[in-house]
Write a protein that holds these residues in place. Structure first.
Motif, PDB file in Angstrom:
ATOM      1  N   GLY C  47       0.815  -1.203   0.000  1.00 58.81           N
ATOM      2  CA  GLY C  47       0.000   0.000   0.000  1.00 58.81           C
ATOM      3  C   GLY C  47       0.853   1.259   0.000  1.00 58.81           C
ATOM      4  O   GLY C  47       2.071   1.214  -0.098  1.00 58.81           O
ATOM      5  N   ASP C  48       0.185   2.388   0.140  1.00 60.00           N
ATOM      6  CA  ASP C  48       0.867   3.671   0.002  1.00 60.00           C
ATOM      7  C   ASP C  48       1.974   3.898   1.008  1.00 60.00           C
ATOM      8  O   ASP C  48       2.930   4.596   0.739  1.00 60.00           O
ATOM      9  CB  ASP C  48      -0.148   4.828   0.150  1.00 60.00           C
ATOM     10  CG  ASP C  48      -1.027   4.947  -1.077  1.00 60.00           C
ATOM     11  OD1 ASP C  48      -2.195   5.293  -0.929  1.00 60.00           O
ATOM     12  OD2 ASP C  48      -0.514   4.671  -2.181  1.00 60.00           O
ATOM     13  N   TYR C 178      -1.549  20.919   5.626  1.00 68.58           N
ATOM     14  CA  TYR C 178      -1.499  19.604   6.281  1.00 68.58           C
ATOM     15  C   TYR C 178      -2.164  18.525   5.438  1.00 68.58           C
ATOM     16  O   TYR C 178      -2.941  18.816   4.533  1.00 68.58           O
ATOM     17  CB  TYR C 178      -2.168  19.694   7.655  1.00 68.58           C
ATOM     18  CG  TYR C 178      -3.645  19.982   7.600  1.00 68.58           C
ATOM     19  CD1 TYR C 178      -4.117  21.267   7.357  1.00 68.58           C
ATOM     20  CD2 TYR C 178      -4.580  18.964   7.779  1.00 68.58           C
ATOM     21  CE1 TYR C 178      -5.464  21.543   7.294  1.00 68.58           C
ATOM     22  CE2 TYR C 178      -5.940  19.230   7.717  1.00 68.58           C
ATOM     23  CZ  TYR C 178      -6.374  20.515   7.473  1.00 68.58           C
ATOM     24  OH  TYR C 178      -7.719  20.781   7.401  1.00 68.58           O
ATOM     25  N   ARG C 180      -4.789  15.585   5.048  1.00 67.33           N
ATOM     26  CA  ARG C 180      -6.053  15.305   5.703  1.00 67.33           C
ATOM     27  C   ARG C 180      -6.199  13.828   6.040  1.00 67.33           C
ATOM     28  O   ARG C 180      -6.830  13.062   5.346  1.00 67.33           O
ATOM     29  CB  ARG C 180      -7.225  15.756   4.820  1.00 67.33           C
ATOM     30  CG  ARG C 180      -7.541  17.214   5.021  1.00 67.33           C
ATOM     31  CD  ARG C 180      -8.859  17.585   4.388  1.00 67.33           C
ATOM     32  NE  ARG C 180      -9.993  17.203   5.197  1.00 67.33           N
ATOM     33  CZ  ARG C 180     -10.408  17.871   6.248  1.00 67.33           C
ATOM     34  NH1 ARG C 180      -9.769  18.955   6.631  1.00 67.33           N
ATOM     35  NH2 ARG C 180     -11.454  17.478   6.929  1.00 67.33           N
ATOM     36  N   ASN C 181      -5.542  13.456   7.115  1.00 69.48           N
ATOM     37  CA  ASN C 181      -5.813  12.144   7.693  1.00 69.48           C
ATOM     38  C   ASN C 181      -5.657  12.316   9.197  1.00 69.48           C
ATOM     39  O   ASN C 181      -5.415  13.426   9.665  1.00 69.48           O
ATOM     40  CB  ASN C 181      -4.870  11.080   7.130  1.00 69.48           C
ATOM     41  CG  ASN C 181      -3.432  11.376   7.471  1.00 69.48           C
ATOM     42  OD1 ASN C 181      -3.118  12.285   8.216  1.00 69.48           O
ATOM     43  ND2 ASN C 181      -2.545  10.587   6.914  1.00 69.48           N
ATOM     44  N   GLY C 207      -5.920  21.841   3.699  1.00 65.72           N
ATOM     45  CA  GLY C 207      -5.754  20.401   3.832  1.00 65.72           C
ATOM     46  C   GLY C 207      -5.635  19.718   2.486  1.00 65.72           C
ATOM     47  O   GLY C 207      -6.390  20.010   1.569  1.00 65.72           O
ATOM     48  N   MET C 208      -4.671  18.817   2.351  1.00 64.25           N
ATOM     49  CA  MET C 208      -4.496  18.100   1.094  1.00 64.25           C
ATOM     50  C   MET C 208      -4.873  16.632   1.298  1.00 64.25           C
ATOM     51  O   MET C 208      -4.739  16.098   2.392  1.00 64.25           O
ATOM     52  CB  MET C 208      -3.023  18.139   0.660  1.00 64.25           C
ATOM     53  CG  MET C 208      -2.401  19.498   0.606  1.00 64.25           C
ATOM     54  SD  MET C 208      -3.094  20.524  -0.679  1.00 64.25           S
ATOM     55  CE  MET C 208      -2.655  19.625  -2.141  1.00 64.25           C
ATOM     56  N   GLU C 211      -3.048  11.409  -1.290  1.00 66.18           N
ATOM     57  CA  GLU C 211      -2.348  11.075  -2.532  1.00 66.18           C
ATOM     58  C   GLU C 211      -2.032  12.285  -3.399  1.00 66.18           C
ATOM     59  O   GLU C 211      -1.528  12.137  -4.496  1.00 66.18           O
ATOM     60  CB  GLU C 211      -3.171  10.071  -3.348  1.00 66.18           C
ATOM     61  CG  GLU C 211      -4.494  10.596  -3.840  1.00 66.18           C
ATOM     62  CD  GLU C 211      -5.598  10.399  -2.821  1.00 66.18           C
ATOM     63  OE1 GLU C 211      -5.313   9.839  -1.753  1.00 66.18           O
ATOM     64  OE2 GLU C 211      -6.734  10.822  -3.099  1.00 66.18           O
ATOM     65  N   THR C 213      -0.175  15.201  -5.171  1.00 67.13           N
ATOM     66  CA  THR C 213       1.243  15.432  -5.425  1.00 67.13           C
ATOM     67  C   THR C 213       1.496  16.785  -6.070  1.00 67.13           C
ATOM     68  O   THR C 213       2.631  17.156  -6.304  1.00 67.13           O
ATOM     69  CB  THR C 213       1.811  14.370  -6.381  1.00 67.13           C
ATOM     70  OG1 THR C 213       0.976  14.316  -7.532  1.00 67.13           O
ATOM     71  CG2 THR C 213       1.873  13.018  -5.720  1.00 67.13           C
ATOM     72  N   ASP C 214       0.439  17.490  -6.417  1.00 66.51           N
ATOM     73  CA  ASP C 214       0.612  18.769  -7.084  1.00 66.51           C
ATOM     74  C   ASP C 214       0.192  19.886  -6.149  1.00 66.51           C
ATOM     75  O   ASP C 214      -0.986  20.072  -5.876  1.00 66.51           O
ATOM     76  CB  ASP C 214      -0.227  18.791  -8.364  1.00 66.51           C
ATOM     77  CG  ASP C 214       0.139  19.976  -9.233  1.00 66.51           C
ATOM     78  OD1 ASP C 214      -0.110  19.908 -10.450  1.00 66.51           O
ATOM     79  OD2 ASP C 214       0.670  20.974  -8.702  1.00 66.51           O
ATOM     80  N   ARG C 237       6.829  11.868   1.304  1.00 67.79           N
ATOM     81  CA  ARG C 237       6.939  12.066  -0.136  1.00 67.79           C
ATOM     82  C   ARG C 237       6.264  13.369  -0.535  1.00 67.79           C
ATOM     83  O   ARG C 237       6.814  14.175  -1.278  1.00 67.79           O
ATOM     84  CB  ARG C 237       6.283  10.883  -0.836  1.00 67.79           C
ATOM     85  CG  ARG C 237       6.156  11.063  -2.322  1.00 67.79           C
ATOM     86  CD  ARG C 237       5.325   9.941  -2.891  1.00 67.79           C
ATOM     87  NE  ARG C 237       5.048  10.181  -4.298  1.00 67.79           N
ATOM     88  CZ  ARG C 237       3.859  10.035  -4.854  1.00 67.79           C
ATOM     89  NH1 ARG C 237       2.844   9.658  -4.122  1.00 67.79           N
ATOM     90  NH2 ARG C 237       3.700  10.250  -6.140  1.00 67.79           N
ATOM     91  N   LEU C 241       7.919  16.773  -2.222  1.00 69.25           N
ATOM     92  CA  LEU C 241       7.425  17.372  -3.462  1.00 69.25           C
ATOM     93  C   LEU C 241       7.000  18.810  -3.224  1.00 69.25           C
ATOM     94  O   LEU C 241       7.273  19.698  -4.035  1.00 69.25           O
ATOM     95  CB  LEU C 241       6.245  16.558  -3.998  1.00 69.25           C
ATOM     96  CG  LEU C 241       6.609  15.172  -4.519  1.00 69.25           C
ATOM     97  CD1 LEU C 241       5.349  14.375  -4.791  1.00 69.25           C
ATOM     98  CD2 LEU C 241       7.444  15.282  -5.784  1.00 69.25           C
TER      99      LEU C 241
END
Lengths: 291, 291, 383
Positions: C47-48, C178, C180-181, C207-208, C211, C213-214, C237, C241
């Motif tokens: 997984g991730d 941040y 969002r989890n 909040g992002m 997954e 990445t941009d 990661r 980025l």
């Protein structure tokens, strides 16, 4: 302000490349085919392996990588998809079968390369450019240019080449097409290979700009599909228009509502468009499959 | 023993989910990847009640059933107006939208951190796993009976007929729409109930448990078990829940055992699609395209 | 379907099932191999966030080899059963139940994901199996029940320390970016009140998704408010980025990171853009124990151990400490639990761990670090 426009342009062209690649695959398969994700996943990892382990120079890795990916696509076409075609498999079956293949590919790659992010870049930060007050990198500029070329290629293929134009006939009315003498298998395979090339291009560009992980294939697919549906999955121009809308939706979502709402905005947009115009904004000939 | 009880509970819950999706896919011919969203809506509705208000578990389940039915009908409204492949994507948008709502509307759902401490099903003074199993089994039987009624009723037969012939559907007009909405509400209600039972068993829910991947899982269950068949969903649920567990036992504790398990899973899905697309028990003869 | 095909399917199904049962029985028997003490580990192997799982496995193997080469505990070897939780609560619950009820392990180490720990907690409490969390930092874990132990400091503590540091450095206007989890939201929610109480101003909070990445759009938006600094609890990661993209956009606000920034992946991804990034990290990393651990880890796995690796290693050592106090035949959940509660000064690679009758350990301190010349070095007011 110009930064805003630059951001949208870069995002839109990248999504457009994904979208036209997927649209071509859809035109070939008439189904939501996960081979898009499988190829999107495989291509940059092959290039990664060639440039890191086999130690080839970058451009050689890319060329050989492209060739290998196309070979992979051809193998998939001849083994899996031909057999699905002969059985007259409905779209759902194709979708699930290709999903199984994607699962396999994703885990094999994770087993070999690990699940951490890998980058295709051999260098560090890309050199900056400044255009009219907007900051971008020269990688982004090149990437945008390549994406536009890729999109143009897709449009030209479907509009102006014989194989491209016959694609529609070959995939929607098999009986009639065979009767006329259209070489269906060849057309489908060629179309698929062109699509594979586009997917490879898109994946490598993203691999350079961002990085590679085993899970990006799925996300790219969702993005491409959303763009195609907003714009109309029947034709390549629709894919481009859809991509622009998705990019706008994402950026607007971030600016107006905040970063966590950008996904919501895009989905809401999709539902809105489909509500107003069932077949997307730009629809090609009205296709009903299986009639 | 505990382990077997747990597995049985999961098989029954996923059996309910698959059976209700089966109603969509198998009997109304609608392809939906939004089922996890309905599952989640039920889970959150139930948990909001059981955490804040308390009371007998039946009330929480009832709340989930009502809200599930409402959302099921809500999803069906646009879904049934769209033809063919685009249905998948409308449902995808619905799923994506609901997922971001789960993630962002923290007041109700607790946002990304989810809701913890959900009380268990308590009856006869006990909250043991066995009690939950009995309740789940009861709910499962009720759902199956309800579905059986729908399917064998005149309405059900019409639905099957419609699935086979679009033109007949058109000629029957508005009445059909109403019936389909009712059926969708029932499917939503069952999915919601499953959500409530799940939340009360696991005790902790967060948005990631109701995402697109989960929807895909449920769709896989329906297809593997055989869309349109009656016991298919249960067989499919057993397959999907138990196969990874079986593989767990056979697995070695090597680094990549988990990856290889998913590879086997992917091979199973693809293999099934190629050799037996109607699933294990299905009797739905898929029509080929362009025939 | 025709009767004969139904029959053959039934036969094939029965065949597969019996083979499956036979193999499982054999595997189970092989598992209960004579005399070993078995504990479980649940961690994301796929997984991730599989890199966390890899770290966990590496550290666990190191600890195992150490103890077994020294004769084990009470003359018995120690064995570990790994299960993949895929950082997913539902799967975590299933594999934990299997470990607790089928493999009958008295103790399970893991999982890094707070969501999994919270979901598994009720099962741990019910089956009286100790869950020694090597990583979950969500505040709710402290109240997760009598059998759930954790010794990594909570998010609240880390945010408070970062808020203090930011004010010390003179930053008045800070934006928060941040993930969002449970982890990112926990840190964000703790940071905001801590910072404003010290007189600071939060310009915006974005909040992002995990997954994403941009970051260009959100960075542009944040820059519009001209903050002094950005507090950015993102996974490694994404953080790398983000930092890189910020530099490429020509944005120069100070980046304040969180504990995960310390993983080698961050500098690998961010490259030069990582220079000057400030972040906090758990534990006393100057001790001799840590140096020895890091050296051995580097030699064996050819990569730097991140803080989490140290925690996994310590988790095993703490488990061994508890087991050593018990005699053979006493290796049960409740007994181990008692022993853990009694641990007052365990000195490991992560510093001091002191349970002192509670399921949440104290004793940890936070380091302040800066990235300088491509390496993480302790921060001082000078640099």
């Amino acid at each position: 302000m110009t930064q805003f426009i630059a951001n949208i342009l870069i995002t839109a062209t990248n999504i457009a490349l994904l979208a036209v690649a997927f649209q071509l695959i859809y035109a070939v398969r008439r189904a939501y085919d996960f081979s898009f994700s499988t190829l999107y996943l495989a291509a940059p990892y092959i290039v990664l392996w060639l440039s890191r382990s086999v130690d080839l120079p970058f451009w050689v890795s890319v060329s050989v990588g492209l060739a290998l990916t196309l070979a992979l696509a051809a193998i998939m076409d001849v083994t899996l998809y031909r057999s699905l075609q002969t059985k007259r498999a409905p779209p759902l079956v194709t979708m699930l079968a290709s999903f199984g293949v994607y699962l396999i590919a994703q885990n094999v790659i994770a087993a070999i390369f690990g699940s951490e992010a890998r980058t295709l870049r051999a260098w560090g930060l890309a050199p900056p450019l400044e255009i009219g007050g907007a900051r971008l990198t020269n990688l982004q500029a090149i990437s945008t240019f390549c994406a536009i070329c890729g999109v143009a290629l897709a449009l030209i293929y479907q509009r102006f080449t014989r194989a491209g134009r016959l694609l529609r006939a070959a995939t929607t009315n098999v009986a009639l097409a065979t009767a006329i003498g259209i070489p269906i298998k060849r057309i489908i395979t060629t179309g698929f290979l062109v699509a594979a090339a586009l997917v490879t291009l898109a994946a490598i560009l993203v691999g350079l700009e961002i990085d590679l992980t085993p899970t990006t294939g799925f996300q790219a697919l969702v993005l491409a599909v959303t763009a195609c549906l907003i714009g109309g999955i029947d034709n390549a121009i629709g894919a481009v228009v859809g991509a622009v809308f998705v990019a706008l939706g994402q950026e607007a979502g971030v600016w107006i509502f905040g970063a966590q709402w950008s996904g919501t905005t895009v989905y809401a947009l999709l539902l809105l468009v489909l509500f107003i115009r069932r077949s997307g904004l730009i629809s090609g000939p009205n296709l009903r499959y299986g009639t | 023993m505990d382990y077997i009880v747990q597995l049985t509970i999961f098989v029954l819950i996923w059996g309910m989910l698959a059976a209700s999706l089966n109603l969509y896919v198998g009997y109304t011919g609608v392809i939906s990847v939004a089922h996890a969203a309905l599952f989640g809506v039920g889970a959150y509705a139930s948990s909001a009640i059981s955490i804040r208000v308390g009371g007998p578990f039946v009330i929480s389940i009832a709340a989930a059933v009502l809200i599930g039915a409402a959302f099921g009908a809500l999803l069906a409204t646009p879904l049934l107006r769209i033809k063919g492949d685009a249905q998948v994507i409308v449902s995808l948008a619905f799923q994506g939208l609901l997922f971001s709502l789960f993630n962002n509307i923290e007041v109700v759902t607790g946002g990304p951190s989810g809701l913890a401490g959900i009380p268990r099903v308590t009856a006869l003074g006990s909250s043991a796993d066995l009690i939950t199993l009995i309740v789940v089994a009861t709910a499962f039987s009720i759902s199956i009976t309800a579905l059986h009624r729908v399917v064998t009723s005149p309405v059900g037969r019409i639905l099957v007929a419609i699935r086979e012939d679009e033109k007949l559907a058109l000629s029957l007009g508005k009445n059909v729409m109403r019936r389909k909405l009712e059926v969708s509400a029932i499917a939503g209600a069952i999915a919601g109930a499953a959500g409530s039972l799940y939340a009360q068993y696991v005790g902790f829910i967060d948005p990631t448990q109701f995402d697109l991947n989960e929807s895909f899982s449920i769709l896989c269950i329906v297809i593997i078990g055989g869309a349109g068949s009656f016991y298919g969903p249960l067989v499919g649920a057993a397959f999907i829940v138990l196969l990874p567990q079986l593989l767990l036992f056979v697995g070695l504790t090597t680094a990549h055992a988990a990856n290889w398990r998913q590879v086997i899973f992917g091979m199973a899905i693809t293999g099934l699609m190629i050799f037996r697309p109607q699933g294990v028990l299905g009797n739905y003869e898929f029509r080929g395209r362009g025939s | 379907m025709s009767r004969s095909s139904r029959r053959s399917i039934t036969r094939i199904g029965a065949g597969i099932l019996s083979v499956g049962v036979a193999v499982s029985a054999w595997a189970l028997a092989a598992r209960q191999s004579a005399g070993a003490i078995t504990i479980g580990v649940i961690t994301p192997l796929t997984g991730d966030v599989a890199s966390w799982g890899a770290m966990q496995r590496n550290s666990t193997e190191m600890a195992l080899d150490e103890i077994n080469s020294g004769g084990g505990i009470g003359g018995r070897k120690v064995r570990v059963i790994y299960e993949d939780d895929q950082a997913t609560p539902k799967i975590g619950v299933t594999v934990f139940t299997k470990l607790a009820t089928v493999d009958k392990v008295p103790l399970v180490v893991g999982a890094p994901a707070s969501g999994v720990t919270l979901a598994v907690a009720p099962v741990a409490n019910r089956t009286q199996t100790v869950l020694l969390s090597s990583g979950s930092t969500a505040t709710a874990v402290a109240q997760a029940g009598p059998y759930v132990f954790r010794f990594m400091p909570s998010d609240e503590m880390q945010s408070a320390i970062m808020a203090n540091w930011a004010r010390e450095l003179g930053f008045k206007r800070v934006a928060v970016l941040y993930v969002r989890n449970a982890w990112g939201t926990g840190l964000q929610q703790a940071f905001q009140p801590a910072f404003t109480k010290l007189g600071g101003v939060i310009t915006t909070s974005q909040g992002m998704a995990v997954e994403d990445t941009d970051f260009r759009a959100v960075l542009t938006k944040i820059a519009a408010d001209s903050p002094d600094a950005v507090f950015a609890p993102l996974y490694t990661r994404a953080a790398g980025l983000m930092v890189r993209q910020a530099k490429e956009l020509g944005l120069n606000f100070q980046i304040l990171g969180a504990d995960v920034y310390e993983t080698p992946e961050f500098i690998e991804v961010a490259g030069q853009a990582a220079e000057g990034v400030l972040f906090t990290r758990f534990g006393q990393y100057n001790g001799a124990e840590y140096q020895a651990f890091a050296k051995a880890y580097r030699q064996r796995f050819q990569t730097e151990p991140a803080a989490y690796a140290g925690y996994c290693y310590d988790a095993m050592k703490i488990a061994f400490t508890a087991l050593r106090q018990l005699t053979s035949g006493e290796y049960t959940g409740p007994a181990i639990r008692e022993q853990l509660l009694n641990i007052r000064d365990f000195h490991g690679v992560t510093g001091l761990t002191d349970f002192n009758g509670s399921t949440s350990a104290s004793g940890k301190v936070f380091d302040r670090l800066v990235v300088k010349n491509g390496k993480n070095v302790p921060w001082t007011a000078k640099n």
